[in-house]
Structure formats: C-alpha cells, structure tokens
Motif scaffolding. Sequence first.
Motif, PDB file in Angstrom:
ATOM      1  N   VAL A  41      27.595  33.441   9.869  1.00 31.62           N
ATOM      2  CA  VAL A  41      27.853  32.992   8.505  1.00 31.62           C
ATOM      3  C   VAL A  41      26.520  32.674   7.841  1.00 31.62           C
ATOM      4  O   VAL A  41      25.705  31.935   8.403  1.00 31.62           O
ATOM      5  CB  VAL A  41      28.756  31.737   8.487  1.00 31.62           C
ATOM      6  N   ASP A  42      26.291  33.240   6.674  1.00 28.92           N
ATOM      7  CA  ASP A  42      25.137  32.872   5.852  1.00 28.92           C
ATOM      8  C   ASP A  42      25.619  31.933   4.748  1.00 28.92           C
ATOM      9  O   ASP A  42      26.664  32.177   4.136  1.00 28.92           O
ATOM     10  CB  ASP A  42      24.492  34.104   5.223  1.00 28.92           C
ATOM     11  N   VAL A  43      24.845  30.870   4.490  1.00 31.39           N
ATOM     12  CA  VAL A  43      25.185  29.918   3.433  1.00 31.39           C
ATOM     13  C   VAL A  43      24.079  29.941   2.391  1.00 31.39           C
ATOM     14  O   VAL A  43      22.898  29.846   2.731  1.00 31.39           O
ATOM     15  CB  VAL A  43      25.346  28.491   3.989  1.00 31.39           C
ATOM     16  N   MET A  44      24.452  30.078   1.129  1.00 27.31           N
ATOM     17  CA  MET A  44      23.476  30.008   0.039  1.00 27.31           C
ATOM     18  C   MET A  44      23.993  29.045  -1.015  1.00 27.31           C
ATOM     19  O   MET A  44      25.198  28.778  -1.103  1.00 27.31           O
ATOM     20  CB  MET A  44      23.232  31.387  -0.579  1.00 27.31           C
ATOM     21  N   CYS A  45      23.069  28.510  -1.806  1.00 23.28           N
ATOM     22  CA  CYS A  45      23.422  27.559  -2.865  1.00 23.28           C
ATOM     23  C   CYS A  45      22.997  28.147  -4.214  1.00 23.28           C
ATOM     24  O   CYS A  45      21.822  28.026  -4.588  1.00 23.28           O
ATOM     25  CB  CYS A  45      22.746  26.213  -2.627  1.00 23.28           C
ATOM     26  N   PRO A  46      23.919  28.781  -4.925  1.00 27.53           N
ATOM     27  CA  PRO A  46      23.539  29.436  -6.182  1.00 27.53           C
ATOM     28  C   PRO A  46      23.460  28.494  -7.375  1.00 27.53           C
ATOM     29  O   PRO A  46      23.206  28.949  -8.492  1.00 27.53           O
ATOM     30  CB  PRO A  46      24.662  30.470  -6.399  1.00 27.53           C
ATOM     31  N   GLY A  47      23.693  27.207  -7.178  1.00 30.63           N
ATOM     32  CA  GLY A  47      23.697  26.277  -8.302  1.00 30.63           C
ATOM     33  C   GLY A  47      22.382  25.553  -8.456  1.00 30.63           C
ATOM     34  O   GLY A  47      21.439  25.794  -7.738  1.00 30.63           O
TER      35      GLY A  47
ATOM     36  N   PRO B 288      37.328  24.046  -2.047  1.00 31.85           N
ATOM     37  CA  PRO B 288      37.219  23.531  -0.676  1.00 31.85           C
ATOM     38  C   PRO B 288      35.832  22.962  -0.397  1.00 31.85           C
ATOM     39  O   PRO B 288      34.835  23.408  -0.962  1.00 31.85           O
ATOM     40  CB  PRO B 288      37.484  24.781   0.175  1.00 31.85           C
ATOM     41  N   TYR B 289      35.788  21.948   0.496  1.00 36.65           N
ATOM     42  CA  TYR B 289      34.524  21.347   0.876  1.00 36.65           C
ATOM     43  C   TYR B 289      33.786  22.267   1.849  1.00 36.65           C
ATOM     44  O   TYR B 289      34.399  22.975   2.653  1.00 36.65           O
ATOM     45  CB  TYR B 289      34.752  19.985   1.538  1.00 36.65           C
ATOM     46  N   THR B 290      32.467  22.221   1.787  1.00 34.82           N
ATOM     47  CA  THR B 290      31.652  23.152   2.577  1.00 34.82           C
ATOM     48  C   THR B 290      31.771  22.911   4.085  1.00 34.82           C
ATOM     49  O   THR B 290      32.015  23.846   4.857  1.00 34.82           O
ATOM     50  CB  THR B 290      30.181  23.056   2.142  1.00 34.82           C
ATOM     51  N   GLU B 291      31.581  21.659   4.513  1.00 42.29           N
ATOM     52  CA  GLU B 291      31.555  21.410   5.957  1.00 42.29           C
ATOM     53  C   GLU B 291      32.879  21.772   6.653  1.00 42.29           C
ATOM     54  O   GLU B 291      32.859  22.475   7.675  1.00 42.29           O
ATOM     55  CB  GLU B 291      31.183  19.951   6.244  1.00 42.29           C
ATOM     56  N   PRO B 292      34.034  21.350   6.131  1.00 40.33           N
ATOM     57  CA  PRO B 292      35.283  21.776   6.777  1.00 40.33           C
ATOM     58  C   PRO B 292      35.459  23.296   6.793  1.00 40.33           C
ATOM     59  O   PRO B 292      36.035  23.848   7.740  1.00 40.33           O
ATOM     60  CB  PRO B 292      36.364  21.099   5.931  1.00 40.33           C
TER      61      PRO B 292
ATOM     62  N   VAL C 289      28.885  32.346   2.515  1.00 39.54           N
ATOM     63  CA  VAL C 289      29.445  31.160   1.876  1.00 39.54           C
ATOM     64  C   VAL C 289      28.532  30.763   0.719  1.00 39.54           C
ATOM     65  O   VAL C 289      27.336  30.523   0.911  1.00 39.54           O
ATOM     66  CB  VAL C 289      29.574  29.989   2.877  1.00 39.54           C
ATOM     67  N   MET C 290      29.089  30.719  -0.479  1.00 43.37           N
ATOM     68  CA  MET C 290      28.352  30.273  -1.663  1.00 43.37           C
ATOM     69  C   MET C 290      28.729  28.814  -1.903  1.00 43.37           C
ATOM     70  O   MET C 290      29.839  28.519  -2.354  1.00 43.37           O
ATOM     71  CB  MET C 290      28.700  31.133  -2.871  1.00 43.37           C
ATOM     72  N   SER C 291      27.820  27.930  -1.601  1.00 47.25           N
ATOM     73  CA  SER C 291      28.107  26.496  -1.668  1.00 47.25           C
ATOM     74  C   SER C 291      27.454  25.891  -2.908  1.00 47.25           C
ATOM     75  O   SER C 291      26.227  25.906  -3.049  1.00 47.25           O
ATOM     76  CB  SER C 291      27.588  25.808  -0.401  1.00 47.25           C
ATOM     77  N   PHE C 292      28.269  25.373  -3.799  1.00 50.27           N
ATOM     78  CA  PHE C 292      27.789  24.716  -5.014  1.00 50.27           C
ATOM     79  C   PHE C 292      27.871  23.199  -4.842  1.00 50.27           C
ATOM     80  O   PHE C 292      28.677  22.701  -4.057  1.00 50.27           O
ATOM     81  CB  PHE C 292      28.649  25.121  -6.215  1.00 50.27           C
ATOM     82  N   HIS C 293      27.040  22.498  -5.591  1.00 47.99           N
ATOM     83  CA  HIS C 293      27.126  21.036  -5.560  1.00 47.99           C
ATOM     84  C   HIS C 293      28.464  20.606  -6.147  1.00 47.99           C
ATOM     85  O   HIS C 293      28.904  21.135  -7.166  1.00 47.99           O
ATOM     86  CB  HIS C 293      25.987  20.412  -6.355  1.00 47.99           C
TER      87      HIS C 293
ATOM     88  N   ARG D 212      29.905  15.614  -1.397  1.00 43.41           N
ATOM     89  CA  ARG D 212      30.893  14.655  -1.884  1.00 43.41           C
ATOM     90  C   ARG D 212      30.375  13.230  -1.691  1.00 43.41           C
ATOM     91  O   ARG D 212      29.740  12.912  -0.693  1.00 43.41           O
ATOM     92  CB  ARG D 212      32.206  14.841  -1.111  1.00 43.41           C
ATOM     93  N   PHE D 213      30.654  12.361  -2.670  1.00 41.20           N
ATOM     94  CA  PHE D 213      30.207  10.968  -2.624  1.00 41.20           C
ATOM     95  C   PHE D 213      31.384  10.074  -2.979  1.00 41.20           C
ATOM     96  O   PHE D 213      32.046  10.280  -3.995  1.00 41.20           O
ATOM     97  CB  PHE D 213      29.049  10.758  -3.610  1.00 41.20           C
ATOM     98  N   GLY D 214      31.658   9.084  -2.139  1.00 38.32           N
ATOM     99  CA  GLY D 214      32.760   8.164  -2.416  1.00 38.32           C
ATOM    100  C   GLY D 214      34.091   8.702  -1.923  1.00 38.32           C
ATOM    101  O   GLY D 214      34.170   9.697  -1.212  1.00 38.32           O
ATOM    102  N   ARG D 215      35.160   8.033  -2.320  1.00 36.34           N
ATOM    103  CA  ARG D 215      36.492   8.361  -1.814  1.00 36.34           C
ATOM    104  C   ARG D 215      37.328   9.195  -2.776  1.00 36.34           C
ATOM    105  O   ARG D 215      38.418   9.646  -2.416  1.00 36.34           O
ATOM    106  CB  ARG D 215      37.246   7.065  -1.487  1.00 36.34           C
ATOM    107  N   ALA D 216      36.862   9.389  -3.984  1.00 33.55           N
ATOM    108  CA  ALA D 216      37.635  10.168  -4.949  1.00 33.55           C
ATOM    109  C   ALA D 216      37.700  11.631  -4.512  1.00 33.55           C
ATOM    110  O   ALA D 216      36.866  12.118  -3.746  1.00 33.55           O
ATOM    111  CB  ALA D 216      36.985  10.071  -6.327  1.00 33.55           C
ATOM    112  N   LYS D 217      38.709  12.316  -5.002  1.00 38.26           N
ATOM    113  CA  LYS D 217      38.843  13.734  -4.688  1.00 38.26           C
ATOM    114  C   LYS D 217      37.822  14.530  -5.493  1.00 38.26           C
ATOM    115  O   LYS D 217      37.741  14.415  -6.714  1.00 38.26           O
ATOM    116  CB  LYS D 217      40.259  14.218  -5.004  1.00 38.26           C
ATOM    117  N   TRP D 218      37.046  15.356  -4.797  1.00 37.51           N
ATOM    118  CA  TRP D 218      36.050  16.196  -5.441  1.00 37.51           C
ATOM    119  C   TRP D 218      36.522  17.639  -5.390  1.00 37.51           C
ATOM    120  O   TRP D 218      37.570  17.947  -4.834  1.00 37.51           O
ATOM    121  CB  TRP D 218      34.693  16.035  -4.750  1.00 37.51           C
TER     122      TRP D 218
END
Length: 297
Positions: free
Chosen positions: A291-297, A274-278, A219-223, A265-271
């Motif tokens: 599952v391996d998770v990395m943050c390439p950003g 797909p979100y990482t946690e779900p 999983v490549m998780s970006f901010h 994600r911060f606040g109620r607006a749509k970001w």
Amino acid sequence: MLPNDPAGARAAAPASAASPSPLPSSSAPHTAILWCNLGSPDAPTAQAVRPYLSQFLHDHRVVEIPRAVWCLILHGIILRVRPAKSAAKYASIWLPEGSPLKVWTAKQATLLAGWLGERGHRLTVRAAMRYANPSIASQLDALQAEGVARVLVLQAYPQYSATTTASVIDAVAQWTRKQRRLPELRFVNDFHDDPLYIDALAQSVQAHWRRHGRPDQLVMSFHGIPERNIRLGDPYQSQCLTTARLLAERLGLSAQDHRVTFQSRFGRAKWLEPYTEPTLRELGRAKVGRVDVMCPG
C-alpha cells in the motif's frame, strides 16, 4: 493616475504657491505574493510548543465550541499535557535547519519567486505562517515597508476549509484593521481541481512508482475536519473527493485501485470518514501486498 502637468502650466503658477508634494512614481505598482502555511513551533520543546498550540487552539475557526467551556478544557487539561507529547514528536522529525514545515515553505517561496522571475514576472514572494513565526502580520508589515502596493495571498491549502483558508483571511483582515493605508489584496481560496496541481501530484506519484514499482493499493489521505463543519456548509470534503477523482483518472486507477481517507482526528467528535489508520489495518487484514499512502491536501 493624474496626467503630467505641462511645462507651460507650471510656468504660469503663482510664485507664492507652495511647492506641490512629489507624486508617487508612475511605474507599475510593486506586487508581492504572500505564501501562507499553517505554522510550527520555534523549537521542538514543550516551552516552545505550548504558545504555538495555545494560539492554534484558541482560533475559533479551528475549534467551534463555546469559548468558556473550551478555555477550561484547553488551559485546564490540553496545554498542561499536550506540549510535552507534541514536542517529542516534533523532535523526531526536526531538521538541522529547523522545523520541516518552515524549511520547506521557505524553499517553496524561493523557488516560486525564481520560477516567476524566469518568466519575466519580478515579484516578491514571502513565506508566512498562520500560527507562530514568521507571522502573517509581520510579513505584511515588511512588504508594506518595502513599498508593496498589491499582495496576492496564496495558501498552501489546495482544498478550501474554514479551519484553514478562512483563518488565514481572518489574520489578514486583523492586520488591515491596524493600517492607515492598505495595499490591494487578492486571495486564492483553493486550487483543488487546477490541472497544473493535478499534474504535479501525478508526476510525484509516477516518479515514486518508477523507482519502487506500482502498489496494490494507493491510499489518498487528506487531513480531516469535524463532520459538523460539512453540515454547516464547508466545501472541503467535496473538494477533496474531486482532487482524488481527478488524480485517479490522471494515473489511470480504477475504483478498486485506490481509496480516499482522512487523518489527524482530534477530540471525540465525529470527523470525516473513513479514517486513515483503521483503513490501513483493514488492508493489512485483507492481505493486500503493498500500500502506498500519499497526502494530496
């Protein structure tokens, strides 16, 4: 650059003429790199977190809603509740040397200066933070006091976003408004598809796999950022997807072997989705073994 005054011309100058001011050295201008990152509070306490969050969340690049409304929310709710919660999280990762972000950003600046020096490029490299300390303005002041004439502003954000990249440029521009004599300034806006960056990511992943084996899913998780920002012209999402595609190709991963997600994600607006946690919960329900998770950003 002015040519040197021949000796004869100097001798012919009237005796009553005032002595000219010494010209600047003709040596190559002193060049520096300002290595910029987001920032961190000075301590893992609510008292230190509050001014950091205030500066961060007051940035119009970060929160793009009407000021009057946002200030009521920020000062009436967020800055009363969030500092203590965030301080506890900071305390859980705080290093003996201080904030992990500051520690590693400073190490990167030192290593970059050394790497360049070994290749014959004698440049000053200073680490700076967009929020809190050491500030961009204070580091630019220090560089100017050292006689630096050219500054390359390099940011720790591979993918361009107005919330990060443009905000750093804003901070540099704010500093320039208070200066009489400005250094030459250049900016690196992004390096999301640079081959050396992709190689560095791949080498990091491969080193981990050599020690621990390959996972069933990477999983490549970006901010994340608000989806609205993309509609307004921010290239961030496209650049994240390009980074992920190039990295997957470099690692030899199929479309079934990896996923791209967005976190924080911060606040109620749509970001960005797909979100990482779900996504991780979905992989768990699907009985994916590892599952391996990395943050390439």
